[in-house]
Design an enzyme around this catalytic site. Sequence first.
Site, PDB file in Angstrom:
ATOM      1  N   GLY A  13       1.243  23.048 -30.952  1.00  0.00           N
ATOM      2  CA  GLY A  13       1.890  23.661 -29.797  1.00  0.00           C
ATOM      3  C   GLY A  13       1.226  24.951 -29.365  1.00  0.00           C
ATOM      4  N   ASP A  32      10.632  27.795 -29.552  1.00  0.00           N
ATOM      5  CA  ASP A  32      10.716  27.401 -30.956  1.00  0.00           C
ATOM      6  C   ASP A  32      12.001  27.964 -31.533  1.00  0.00           C
ATOM      7  OD1 ASP A  32       8.197  26.575 -33.167  1.00  0.00           O
ATOM      8  OD2 ASP A  32      10.153  27.190 -33.914  1.00  0.00           O
ATOM      9  N   ASN A  94      12.778  13.444 -37.217  1.00  0.00           N
ATOM     10  CA  ASN A  94      12.147  13.828 -35.957  1.00  0.00           C
ATOM     11  C   ASN A  94      12.860  13.267 -34.733  1.00  0.00           C
ATOM     12  OD1 ASN A  94      10.317  15.457 -37.184  1.00  0.00           O
ATOM     13  ND2 ASN A  94       8.614  14.016 -37.108  1.00  0.00           N
ATOM     14  N   ASN A 119       5.383  12.940 -34.144  1.00  0.00           N
ATOM     15  CA  ASN A 119       5.198  11.663 -34.835  1.00  0.00           C
ATOM     16  C   ASN A 119       6.485  11.158 -35.486  1.00  0.00           C
ATOM     17  OD1 ASN A 119       2.416  10.938 -34.457  1.00  0.00           O
ATOM     18  ND2 ASN A 119       1.842  12.668 -35.748  1.00  0.00           N
ATOM     19  N   ARG A 150     -11.550  10.064 -31.226  1.00  0.00           N
ATOM     20  CA  ARG A 150     -12.077   9.916 -32.589  1.00  0.00           C
ATOM     21  C   ARG A 150     -13.051   8.745 -32.676  1.00  0.00           C
ATOM     22  NH1 ARG A 150      -6.274  11.321 -35.607  1.00  0.00           N
ATOM     23  NH2 ARG A 150      -6.712  13.574 -35.811  1.00  0.00           N
ATOM     24  N   HIS A 174      -0.093   4.630 -32.501  1.00  0.00           N
ATOM     25  CA  HIS A 174      -0.819   5.770 -33.056  1.00  0.00           C
ATOM     26  C   HIS A 174      -0.597   5.745 -34.567  1.00  0.00           C
ATOM     27  CE1 HIS A 174      -2.669   9.640 -33.347  1.00  0.00           C
ATOM     28  NE2 HIS A 174      -1.567  10.261 -33.728  1.00  0.00           N
TER      29      HIS A 174
END
Length: 305
Positions: A13, A32, A94, A119, A150, A174
């Site tokens: 972030g 945050d 999450n 994630n 990548r 992912h």
Amino acid sequence: MPKVAVIGSGNVGATLAMRVLESGIADVVMLDIVEGVCRGKAMDLTDAAAVLKHGCAITPTVDYKEIAGSQVVVITAGFPRLPGMSREELVLKNSGIVKEAVRNIKAYAADSIIIVVTNPLDVMAHIAYHESGFARGRVLGMAGVLDTARFVALIAEELAVLPKDIEAYVIGSHGDTMIPVVSQTKVKGKPLTEVLSGDKIAAIVQRTKNRGAEIVGLLKSGSAYYAPSASAFHMVKAVINDTREVMCVSCPLEGEYGLRDICVGVPARIGRNGLEKVIEIPLAAAEEAGFKESAQAIRTTIGKI
């Protein structure tokens, strides 16, 4: 000046905030729950602005009201997967963070484009899409941009060419079931299969899938954030500047590739309105089968929560 909100002031972030500020494309609100860290990093970035003289401002906050008026909101907040933690435990932790963020985005930045970085990415993007009730073009996940980068980086290293000379796509989730689309990969206009042996291609494909874990293993503590933040910035810039560039993102499908009601990585055109169009590329039989397996793996994880 456009405004971008970044939810989470961790490495991804904060580095994303830095990239947006230093590009000069938008002011940033960085939110945050840990106020001291957020304020400290914002102060550091403000001091950096005095050196670079870019003129964009950063606002640190714990209050979602500050995100009002944001064109883009990027969700980076979340727990990392810790030793002994199952994938399902990570999803449950999450998903609560993402749901809370999305509820506040609906309340204070209802016209924004949401980009999810948390994630497991595709599952979190799916949750954000359904929780928001936004049109499908306005909820995207940052996945394929990073995975494709990548793949490209490894090909460029192997062949000693520039990344800009490589055209490639990485689709699917992912994660371990991502699909580098070898059949559509070109180097200076030539098919990858004409310039590299099958064994070397297979090794690059596998290393692409393991790249994140390889970085974690080398760092010993923490995970990649330069490339993930660059990937998220690439998407933010496409929205703010309406570039309509084609890149691989996780987005809800509505029949494309034979799939519905699932967020999964595919090539898409991204512009001011978020997702402009899903691009359906030809796939070899094995790639198509792998892509559907990847989508099913995402569905399985969603089903467990």
